[in-house]
Design a protein around this motif. Structure first.
Motif, PDB file in Angstrom:
ATOM      1  N   ARG A 289      21.905  61.253  33.044  1.00  0.00           N
ATOM      2  CA  ARG A 289      20.648  60.504  33.022  1.00  0.00           C
ATOM      3  C   ARG A 289      19.465  61.433  33.248  1.00  0.00           C
ATOM      4  O   ARG A 289      18.422  61.304  32.596  1.00  0.00           O
ATOM      5  N   ARG A 290      19.609  62.384  34.160  1.00  0.00           N
ATOM      6  CA  ARG A 290      18.524  63.336  34.444  1.00  0.00           C
ATOM      7  C   ARG A 290      18.202  64.204  33.227  1.00  0.00           C
ATOM      8  O   ARG A 290      17.037  64.490  32.944  1.00  0.00           O
ATOM      9  N   LEU A 291      19.250  64.624  32.515  1.00  0.00           N
ATOM     10  CA  LEU A 291      19.058  65.545  31.399  1.00  0.00           C
ATOM     11  C   LEU A 291      18.822  64.838  30.071  1.00  0.00           C
ATOM     12  O   LEU A 291      18.576  65.487  29.067  1.00  0.00           O
ATOM     13  N   GLY A 292      18.921  63.505  30.061  1.00  0.00           N
ATOM     14  CA  GLY A 292      18.730  62.780  28.814  1.00  0.00           C
ATOM     15  C   GLY A 292      19.906  62.910  27.863  1.00  0.00           C
ATOM     16  O   GLY A 292      19.750  62.807  26.648  1.00  0.00           O
ATOM     17  N   VAL A 293      21.113  63.134  28.422  1.00  0.00           N
ATOM     18  CA  VAL A 293      22.322  63.258  27.613  1.00  0.00           C
ATOM     19  C   VAL A 293      22.915  61.873  27.376  1.00  0.00           C
ATOM     20  O   VAL A 293      22.741  60.962  28.199  1.00  0.00           O
ATOM     21  N   ASN A 294      23.618  61.694  26.255  1.00  0.00           N
ATOM     22  CA  ASN A 294      24.319  60.449  25.956  1.00  0.00           C
ATOM     23  C   ASN A 294      25.291  60.147  27.099  1.00  0.00           C
ATOM     24  O   ASN A 294      26.306  60.845  27.266  1.00  0.00           O
ATOM     25  N   ILE A 295      24.997  59.126  27.898  1.00  0.00           N
ATOM     26  CA  ILE A 295      25.771  58.867  29.113  1.00  0.00           C
ATOM     27  C   ILE A 295      27.215  58.468  28.824  1.00  0.00           C
ATOM     28  O   ILE A 295      28.142  59.013  29.432  1.00  0.00           O
ATOM     29  N   PRO A 296      27.496  57.514  27.902  1.00  0.00           N
ATOM     30  CA  PRO A 296      28.899  57.184  27.610  1.00  0.00           C
ATOM     31  C   PRO A 296      29.698  58.391  27.106  1.00  0.00           C
ATOM     32  O   PRO A 296      30.869  58.559  27.452  1.00  0.00           O
ATOM     33  N   LEU A 297      29.047  59.240  26.307  1.00  0.00           N
ATOM     34  CA  LEU A 297      29.719  60.432  25.810  1.00  0.00           C
ATOM     35  C   LEU A 297      30.071  61.376  26.956  1.00  0.00           C
ATOM     36  O   LEU A 297      31.184  61.908  27.031  1.00  0.00           O
ATOM     37  N   ALA A 298      29.125  61.568  27.860  1.00  0.00           N
ATOM     38  CA  ALA A 298      29.365  62.449  29.009  1.00  0.00           C
ATOM     39  C   ALA A 298      30.505  61.917  29.875  1.00  0.00           C
ATOM     40  O   ALA A 298      31.392  62.663  30.307  1.00  0.00           O
TER      41      ALA A 298
ATOM     42  N   LEU B 288      25.766  70.100  31.606  1.00  0.00           N
ATOM     43  CA  LEU B 288      24.795  71.108  31.154  1.00  0.00           C
ATOM     44  C   LEU B 288      25.166  71.632  29.770  1.00  0.00           C
ATOM     45  O   LEU B 288      24.304  71.766  28.888  1.00  0.00           O
ATOM     46  N   LEU B 289      26.448  71.939  29.576  1.00  0.00           N
ATOM     47  CA  LEU B 289      26.879  72.404  28.254  1.00  0.00           C
ATOM     48  C   LEU B 289      26.725  71.292  27.214  1.00  0.00           C
ATOM     49  O   LEU B 289      26.278  71.537  26.091  1.00  0.00           O
ATOM     50  N   LEU B 290      27.086  70.082  27.583  1.00  0.00           N
ATOM     51  CA  LEU B 290      26.963  68.951  26.659  1.00  0.00           C
ATOM     52  C   LEU B 290      25.516  68.751  26.236  1.00  0.00           C
ATOM     53  O   LEU B 290      25.229  68.453  25.072  1.00  0.00           O
ATOM     54  N   TRP B 291      24.597  68.915  27.187  1.00  0.00           N
ATOM     55  CA  TRP B 291      23.167  68.781  26.879  1.00  0.00           C
ATOM     56  C   TRP B 291      22.761  69.766  25.776  1.00  0.00           C
ATOM     57  O   TRP B 291      22.092  69.401  24.805  1.00  0.00           O
ATOM     58  N   ALA B 292      23.191  71.020  25.910  1.00  0.00           N
ATOM     59  CA  ALA B 292      22.825  72.033  24.924  1.00  0.00           C
ATOM     60  C   ALA B 292      23.471  71.750  23.566  1.00  0.00           C
ATOM     61  O   ALA B 292      22.806  71.812  22.515  1.00  0.00           O
TER      62      ALA B 292
ATOM     63  N   ASP C 118      11.194  52.136  24.043  1.00  0.00           N
ATOM     64  CA  ASP C 118      12.604  52.040  23.640  1.00  0.00           C
ATOM     65  C   ASP C 118      13.220  53.419  23.467  1.00  0.00           C
ATOM     66  O   ASP C 118      14.365  53.661  23.870  1.00  0.00           O
ATOM     67  N   ALA C 119      12.464  54.327  22.893  1.00  0.00           N
ATOM     68  CA  ALA C 119      12.974  55.688  22.680  1.00  0.00           C
ATOM     69  C   ALA C 119      13.157  56.419  24.006  1.00  0.00           C
ATOM     70  O   ALA C 119      14.121  57.167  24.189  1.00  0.00           O
ATOM     71  N   VAL C 120      12.220  56.199  24.935  1.00  0.00           N
ATOM     72  CA  VAL C 120      12.334  56.839  26.251  1.00  0.00           C
ATOM     73  C   VAL C 120      13.562  56.317  26.987  1.00  0.00           C
ATOM     74  O   VAL C 120      14.314  57.080  27.603  1.00  0.00           O
ATOM     75  N   ARG C 121      13.775  54.995  26.909  1.00  0.00           N
ATOM     76  CA  ARG C 121      14.968  54.420  27.552  1.00  0.00           C
ATOM     77  C   ARG C 121      16.235  54.955  26.891  1.00  0.00           C
ATOM     78  O   ARG C 121      17.216  55.267  27.578  1.00  0.00           O
ATOM     79  N   ALA C 122      16.216  55.037  25.572  1.00  0.00           N
ATOM     80  CA  ALA C 122      17.395  55.521  24.849  1.00  0.00           C
ATOM     81  C   ALA C 122      17.723  56.961  25.225  1.00  0.00           C
ATOM     82  O   ALA C 122      18.883  57.372  25.183  1.00  0.00           O
ATOM     83  N   ALA C 123      16.704  57.714  25.613  1.00  0.00           N
ATOM     84  CA  ALA C 123      16.917  59.101  26.032  1.00  0.00           C
ATOM     85  C   ALA C 123      17.452  59.194  27.454  1.00  0.00           C
ATOM     86  O   ALA C 123      17.708  60.283  27.957  1.00  0.00           O
ATOM     87  N   GLY C 124      17.587  58.033  28.103  1.00  0.00           N
ATOM     88  CA  GLY C 124      18.187  58.005  29.432  1.00  0.00           C
ATOM     89  C   GLY C 124      17.200  58.043  30.583  1.00  0.00           C
ATOM     90  O   GLY C 124      17.578  58.343  31.717  1.00  0.00           O
TER      91      GLY C 124
END
Length: 484
Positions: A49-58, A102-106, A468-474
């Motif tokens: 959530r902090r990094l804006g990564v896809n949460i279900p994927l993580a 961190l790796l997933l974010w990149a 909506d886009a900001v929420r989607a980014a986590g």
């Protein structure tokens, strides 16, 4: 919550209310144990959530580390293309999840940029799983486990080398460590130490001394100050610190006032020395305070809890007395800051203000966003929630149009467009901060319609944001509106 629940179960065993082999105890004990066992997933959620990564994927990728089939497989000697998978127990671990996210974010950001939009929905997660999961089980997981073990070993070594002195010193510097968030580095090794040895005698014990000292100093400030706003803040912060939550006391009272901070350090060091000399140990990973004091219950040593209570009493009394003796109201605390009352509506009470400044403080602010108003204390950010930047409210917006809350000058507008500073004609500075941690979006989804130095009227459009886009980014779109 899980830590306090577990400490209460330990207390129930120590008091003879239930036996450790009782089915009721065994069943109830699995509830907090599950929270700590799946700590990697909880850390994954917050990191993503902090990094804006896809949460279900993580969660799907890191979930492999605690997947029973996987843990059973590696225990029996799993391999991929002849390369043996390192055997590591990932339950209660923190760093493997952080490194993986961190790796997933990149990887996710890079693959998203180069992938055509029609196939992103399946291609991006596919590539992320193929790249990140093997890297996690062969490299990042073992590396994170090693880092956690290294920190744990360092803490144990420091405590073993310096003994009670280490406890006293850590208690004394915790106000500064916590103020910059570095105390979180102590949490993984503390959890790991308890998981490995069943007890912990360094960080949790030092935290008890510090937390209760913050409470004692805050209550003394509330008793001595003539400032009604500071008194209310100090009472609230003192109660919170008594229950183990020190950020309100730190940001709202002690770090802003040197005399109160000296009292905290004195109480913490004194109590830390006593707790260290009496070898007090904790048995649950939870923030020490009144509600969680049962974390110090030791069925084999009743004096452990007694000494913890005595140490807490020493911390509170010493900090209270020193703060009581040293405290002096400064000019900044004797006078009410005009901005503190400017944040309220025009019909708010200003009876506590002196007559000559009451008229200046009557400023009406319009809501800069359409949405639901919530108390500032409900914001998921310690700096805003503790009102250390100033009083105000927060808005959960339903519309992305950010309007000027009053007539004045735009005195600050970050390039990211998420934070706008306005100085009203009366000289009041208002901060509108759209979302939490949205600075990390670097302006994406934000469109500024004004520039720094512009003159605006109440209701003028300042910024538009794609909520909506900001929420989607986590990211949390809750918007603090604060009078600085």
């Amino acid at each position: 919550g899980a830590g306090i629940f577990k400490s209460l179960l330990i207390a129930a065993v120590a008091l003879g209310w239930v036996a450790k082999d009782n089915p009721t105890y065994l069943t109830l004990a699995t509830i907090p144990d599950a929270v700590f066992y799946f700590l990697p997933l909880l850390v994954t959620f917050t990191a993503a959530r902090r990094l804006g990564v896809n949460i279900p994927l993580a969660l799907g990728i890191v979930g492999l580390l605690v997947f029973p089939n996987f843990t059973t497989l590696i225990a029996s000697g799993a391999s991929v293309f002849g390369v043996t998978v390192p055997v590591v127990s990932y339950g209660t671990q923190v760093f493997p999840a952080i490194l993986t996210v961190l790796l997933l974010w990149a990887v996710e950001h890079w693959v998203t940029k180069i992938t055509p939009a029609p196939i992103r929905v399946f291609f991006v997660p596919l590539v992320c799983i193929i790249v990140v999961a093997p890297a996690m089980i062969f490299l990042l997981g073992p590396l994170g486990f090693w880092l956690g073990s290294l920190l744990t070993g360092a803490m144990l070594w420091l405590h073993a080398t310096l003994g009670w002195v280490a406890v006293a010193l850590l208690a004394g510097v915790l106000p500064f460590i916590i103020s910059v968030g570095m105390h979180k580095a102590f949490i993984p090794p503390t959890v790991a130490t308890i998981a490995a040895t069943g007890r912990e005698s360094f960080y949790n014990v030092s935290s008890l001394a510090h937390n209760i000292s913050e409470s004692g100093s805050s209550f003394a400030v509330a008793f001595r100050t003539k400032n009604p706003t500071l008194r209310a803040t100090a009472i609230s912060a003192g109660v919170s610190a008594l229950f183990g939550i020190t950020e309100p006391a730190l940001y709202g009272v002690t770090l802003q006032n040197r005399r109160a901070l000296i009292a905290v350090i004195t109480g913490a060091v004194t109590a830390g020395a006593y707790l260290g000399l009496t070898n007090v140990a904790s048995f649950v990973a939870v923030g020490p305070g009144l509600a969680s004091i049962s974390m110090f219950v030791d069925a084999d040593n009743p004096w452990n809890l007694v000494n913890a209570l005595v140490g807490a009493a020493i911390a509170w009394v010493v900090a209270f007395v020193v703060s009581l003796v040293l405290w002096r109201d400064s000019a900044s605390t004797t006078l009410r800051v005009l901005a503190e009352n400017a944040a309220v509506a025009s019909d708010a009470s200003v009876d506590t203000l002196t007559p000559d400044i009451a008229a200046e403080a009557r400023v009406e602010l319009r809501s800069p966003l359409t949405g639901r108003v919530i108390p500032l204390s409900h914001v998921d950010d310690a700096v805003f929630a503790s009102a250390s930047l100033g009083e105000g409210v927060a808005i959960v917006p339903s519309d992305g149009r950010v309007l000027a809350p009053a007539a004045g000058e735009i005195v600050s507008l970050l390039p990211s467009g998420h934070a706008i500073g306005l100085r009203t004609d009366e000289g009041i500075e208002v901060l509108v901060h759209v979302g939490i941690d949205t600075v990390k979006l670097a302006g994406e989804h934000f469109d500024a319609h004004v520039t720094q130095g512009d003159r605006v009227a109440a209701g003028d459009l300042l910024v538009t944001v794609d909520l909506d886009a900001v929420r989607a980014a986590g990211y949390d779109v809750t918007t603090p509106v604060v009078v600085l």
